[in-house]
Design an enzyme around this catalytic site. Structure first.
Site, short mmCIF file in Angstrom:
data_model
loop_
_atom_site.label_atom_id
_atom_site.label_comp_id
_atom_site.label_asym_id
_atom_site.label_seq_id
_atom_site.Cartn_x
_atom_site.Cartn_y
_atom_site.Cartn_z
N VAL A 7 0.54 -1.03 0.24
CA VAL A 7 0.23 0.23 -0.52
C VAL A 7 0.75 1.60 0.27
O VAL A 7 1.54 1.44 1.18
CB VAL A 7 -0.90 0.02 0.76
CG1 VAL A 7 -2.10 1.13 0.98
CG2 VAL A 7 -1.58 -1.40 1.46
N GLY A 8 0.90 1.52 -1.40
CA GLY A 8 1.90 3.28 -1.15
C GLY A 8 1.17 4.43 -1.16
O GLY A 8 0.30 4.64 -0.80
N ILE A 12 -2.20 0.95 -5.21
CA ILE A 12 -2.00 -0.19 -4.29
C ILE A 12 -1.71 -1.37 -5.22
O ILE A 12 -1.76 -1.72 -6.56
CB ILE A 12 -2.65 -0.93 -3.39
CG1 ILE A 12 -3.83 0.74 -2.95
CG2 ILE A 12 -3.10 -2.44 -3.22
CD1 ILE A 12 -4.70 -0.05 -1.83
N TYR A 87 19.62 2.30 12.99
CA TYR A 87 19.17 2.95 12.26
C TYR A 87 18.91 4.06 13.67
O TYR A 87 18.01 3.08 14.74
CB TYR A 87 18.16 2.92 12.04
CG TYR A 87 17.09 3.93 11.22
CD1 TYR A 87 17.95 4.64 9.71
CD2 TYR A 87 16.12 4.51 11.33
CE1 TYR A 87 17.36 5.45 9.28
CE2 TYR A 87 15.75 6.13 10.34
CZ TYR A 87 16.57 6.02 9.27
OH TYR A 87 15.37 7.66 9.04
N ASP A 96 8.09 0.28 4.44
CA ASP A 96 8.38 -0.37 3.35
C ASP A 96 10.24 -0.69 2.86
O ASP A 96 9.99 -1.41 2.85
CB ASP A 96 7.39 0.69 2.19
CG ASP A 96 8.31 1.94 2.36
OD1 ASP A 96 8.30 2.27 3.82
OD2 ASP A 96 8.14 3.02 1.83
N ASP A 117 14.50 3.04 -4.43
CA ASP A 117 13.20 3.01 -4.36
C ASP A 117 12.94 3.91 -5.53
O ASP A 117 12.73 5.49 -4.65
CB ASP A 117 12.53 2.64 -3.15
CG ASP A 117 10.80 2.22 -3.27
OD1 ASP A 117 10.72 2.31 -4.67
OD2 ASP A 117 10.44 2.07 -2.81
N THR A 172 10.60 26.59 -22.38
CA THR A 172 9.67 26.41 -20.51
C THR A 172 9.86 24.98 -20.01
O THR A 172 10.31 24.51 -18.99
CB THR A 172 9.02 28.19 -20.46
OG1 THR A 172 9.55 28.79 -20.07
CG2 THR A 172 8.03 26.81 -18.41
#
Length: 245
Positions: A7-8, A12, A87, A96, A117, A172
């Site tokens: 689920v981004g 999805i 971390y 993710d 990613d 432009t």
């Protein structure tokens, strides 16, 4: 059979796996989600297990649908991961990104791996050959860069993503296109170069929604792998299953 769900922020992505084989992939917007999942489960009635990774929230009605038909495994920070997380703020690390590092650890064993990613954001995550994760970087993705130019200026238009015709933009629109696309390409090359100098035998994986678009123009040696997060979810599920036993 396993259904993997990513689920981004904007889409999805799902894939049906039979062990290590990806049978079919589906991508859809967050509208009519229940209907889309019903179609997948009807097409693949043997799906009994589901694993999810969510940047954005998965709708409660979808979770209820999955739970009524399958065994749902939701990846979170309390999950058992196959790498040593160094971390500094582990609770703030996106799930993710943790899934991608799991894929690096399980699918590229004993290798230094940089996973890029390229989606709404571009994330850079490094896993050492001895499975230690220290962090990486986060920057705006292509569409965010286009939107920022349009939002924070008076006259610059909002453009759709395309490869620039020339390096020097002669209008432009072409200047925006060159700046956005080439700017990100220079960023990618710069990060890859920096990691390559510091870590020998580096494997670089480019994934995400813009992976195929960008891969055409990246000069460094990379593996363009648009399904890497879904395949990482499948690998993580198999790992979890083994450890649970």
């Amino acid at each position: 059979m396993l259904l993997a769900i990513d689920v981004g922020n904007t889409k999805i992505k799902t894939a049906v796996f039979e062990r290590d084989r990806l049978l079919e992939k589906f991508t859809f917007d967050k509208e009519n989600v229940v209907e889309n999942f019903l179609k997948i489960l009807q097409k693949f009635p043997k799906v009994k297990d589901v694993i999810t990774s969510s940047v954005a929230k998965l709708d409660d009605s979808v979770i209820e649908l999955i739970n009524s038909n399958c065994t749902l495994l939701q990846v979170n920070h309390e999950f058992l991961f196959p790498f040593n997380n160094k971390y500094a703020t582990p609770k703030t690390l996106g799930v993710d990104r943790m899934v991608l590092m799991s894929g690096a650890a399980l699918l590229y064993k004993n290798k230094n791996v940089l996973v890029i990613d390229a989606g709404t954001c571009v994330t850079y995550d490094f896993l050492s050959a001895d499975k230690k994760y220290f962090g990486g970087a986060i920057s705006p993705g292509l569409n965010v860069r286009y939107k920022a130019l349009n939002t924070f200026t008076e006259k610059l238009p909002l453009l759709e993503n395309k490869l620039p015709k020339e390096f020097i933009g002669n209008s432009t629109n072409e200047s925006i296109c060159s700046g956005v696309v080439n700017g990100l390409l220079f960023e990618l090359e710069g990060f890859i170069s920096q990691y390559s100098h510091k870590f020998q035998d580096l494997t670089v994986i480019l994934t995400g929604g813009d992976a195929e678009f960008l891969a055409k123009s990246v000069k460094s040696t990379i593996f363009a792998h648009s399904n890497f997060l879904l395949e990482s979810l499948n690998a993580l599920y198999q790992y979890h299953k083994t450890k649970k036993c």
